[in-house]
Design an enzyme around this catalytic site. Structure first.
Site, mmCIF file in Angstrom:
data_model
loop_
_atom_site.group_PDB
_atom_site.id
_atom_site.type_symbol
_atom_site.label_atom_id
_atom_site.label_comp_id
_atom_site.label_asym_id
_atom_site.label_seq_id
_atom_site.Cartn_x
_atom_site.Cartn_y
_atom_site.Cartn_z
ATOM 1 N N LYS A 249 2.527 38.849 -1.437
ATOM 2 C CA LYS A 249 3.755 39.595 -1.001
ATOM 3 C C LYS A 249 4.349 40.488 -2.105
ATOM 4 C CE LYS A 249 5.624 35.618 0.815
ATOM 5 N NZ LYS A 249 4.757 34.748 0.516
ATOM 6 N N ARG B 1 12.240 32.787 6.616
ATOM 7 C CA ARG B 1 11.219 31.779 6.694
ATOM 8 C C ARG B 1 11.246 30.592 7.783
ATOM 9 N NH1 ARG B 1 9.737 32.473 0.503
ATOM 10 N NH2 ARG B 1 8.088 31.140 0.096
ATOM 11 N N ARG C 195 -1.947 31.646 -11.517
ATOM 12 C CA ARG C 195 -0.473 32.092 -11.719
ATOM 13 C C ARG C 195 0.441 31.510 -12.465
ATOM 14 N NH1 ARG C 195 3.204 34.383 -6.924
ATOM 15 N NH2 ARG C 195 3.903 32.138 -6.540
ATOM 16 N N ARG D 79 5.960 28.768 -13.652
ATOM 17 C CA ARG D 79 6.759 28.396 -12.176
ATOM 18 C C ARG D 79 6.244 26.770 -11.986
ATOM 19 N NH1 ARG D 79 6.994 32.508 -7.396
ATOM 20 N NH2 ARG D 79 7.441 30.402 -6.109
ATOM 21 N N ARG E 180 4.253 23.478 0.285
ATOM 22 C CA ARG E 180 4.828 24.508 0.485
ATOM 23 C C ARG E 180 3.943 25.314 1.814
ATOM 24 N NH1 ARG E 180 4.219 27.442 -5.160
ATOM 25 N NH2 ARG E 180 5.053 29.324 -4.464
HETATM 26 P P1 AMP Z 1 8.735 32.251 -3.289
HETATM 27 O O1 AMP Z 1 8.924 33.011 -4.669
HETATM 28 O O2 AMP Z 1 8.992 33.325 -2.070
HETATM 29 O O3 AMP Z 1 7.416 31.597 -3.099
HETATM 30 O O4 AMP Z 1 9.788 31.291 -3.195
HETATM 31 C C1 AMP Z 1 9.989 30.192 -3.886
HETATM 32 C C2 AMP Z 1 10.696 29.067 -3.358
HETATM 33 O O5 AMP Z 1 12.088 29.601 -3.129
HETATM 34 C C3 AMP Z 1 10.172 28.556 -2.099
HETATM 35 O O6 AMP Z 1 9.182 27.635 -2.009
HETATM 36 C C4 AMP Z 1 11.604 27.741 -1.343
HETATM 37 O O7 AMP Z 1 11.837 26.868 -2.070
HETATM 38 C C5 AMP Z 1 12.690 28.927 -1.831
HETATM 39 N N1 AMP Z 1 12.817 30.121 -0.828
HETATM 40 C C6 AMP Z 1 12.714 31.507 -1.106
HETATM 41 N N2 AMP Z 1 12.911 32.092 -0.071
HETATM 42 C C7 AMP Z 1 13.477 30.980 0.819
HETATM 43 C C8 AMP Z 1 13.801 30.966 2.240
HETATM 44 N N3 AMP Z 1 13.582 32.453 2.850
HETATM 45 N N4 AMP Z 1 14.224 29.894 2.875
HETATM 46 C C9 AMP Z 1 14.233 29.082 2.106
HETATM 47 N N5 AMP Z 1 13.785 28.581 0.939
HETATM 48 C C10 AMP Z 1 13.093 29.935 0.387
#
Ligand code: AMP
Length: 190
Positions: A14, A89, A128, A134, A146
């Protein structure tokens, strides 16, 4: 105005694709994951709150996530549109986003899912994690958690957007260019 939701499991690409699409369509890219990580880096109270959820691979609570997203949208009043990456989400987030956009005479144009099999995604994320630093990319159990969060809370949004005739899906396996081309072909039909 084009407002896109990029949908897909962690590692689906994404963020990578949003970087190309925002240039091509002159959109503002909002990644809630990046916003949280910036808050953690800057040691804000929001970052402090979010960190324990993120490190475990759990979702951050809806209320704080929705408020953070709204603030970011409000800070970009002049844009052609937005790419929402990693938001919504949950159904609560999707409902809140619709209401919020409607109040501004805006709406989601399309939701596009990038599809890829779990085993491929685990491989991508572990790779990654070697350079991203991370914590949530470095441990297979956290990655699988996740995916579990995604299956339980995010996957139902397919129906939410399908009911509005706004759900599309694209094969997320291939070179970055191939996937960008698939996405642009689809977006150009909107
Ligand atoms: P991402 O970079 O999109 O993979 O997000 C990393 C982490 O941020 C996720 O595993 C969640 O812990 C948190 N996170 C990101 N976006 C959301 C969202 N829309 N709702 C809740 N948690 C989020």
């Amino acid at each position: 105005m084009i407002n896109l939701v990029l949908f897909g499991k962690p590692g689906a690409g994404k963020g990578t694709q949003a970087t190309f699409l925002k240039e091509q369509y002159k959109l503002v890219h909002i990644s809630t994951g990046d916003l949280f990580r910036n808050n953690i880096k800057n040691k804000t109270s929001l970052g402090l709150l979010a960190k324990s959820f993120i490190d475990q691979g759990d979702l951050v609570p809806d209320r704080v996530t929705i408020d953070m997203l709204k603030t970011e949208v409000d800070q970009n009043p002049q844009t052609n549109g937005f790419i929402f990456d990693g938001f919504p989400r949950t159904e609560a987030q999707a409902g809140a986003l619709d209401t919020f956009l409607n109040e501004k005479q805006m709406e989601i144009s399309a939701t596009i899912a990038l599809e890829a099999a779990d085993d491929i995604l685990v491989e991508r994320l572990l790779e990654r994690g070697k350079s991203s630093g991370r914590i949530d990319d470095q441990d297979e159990d956290k990655i699988r958690n996740r995916f579990e969060e995604y299956n339980q809370k995010t996957a139902p949004l397919r129906d939410f957007y399908a009911k509005q005739n706004k759900f599309h899906s694209v094969n997320g396996i291939g070179t970055i260019d191939e996937i960008t081309n698939r996405l642009t072909r689809l977006i150009n039909t909107l």
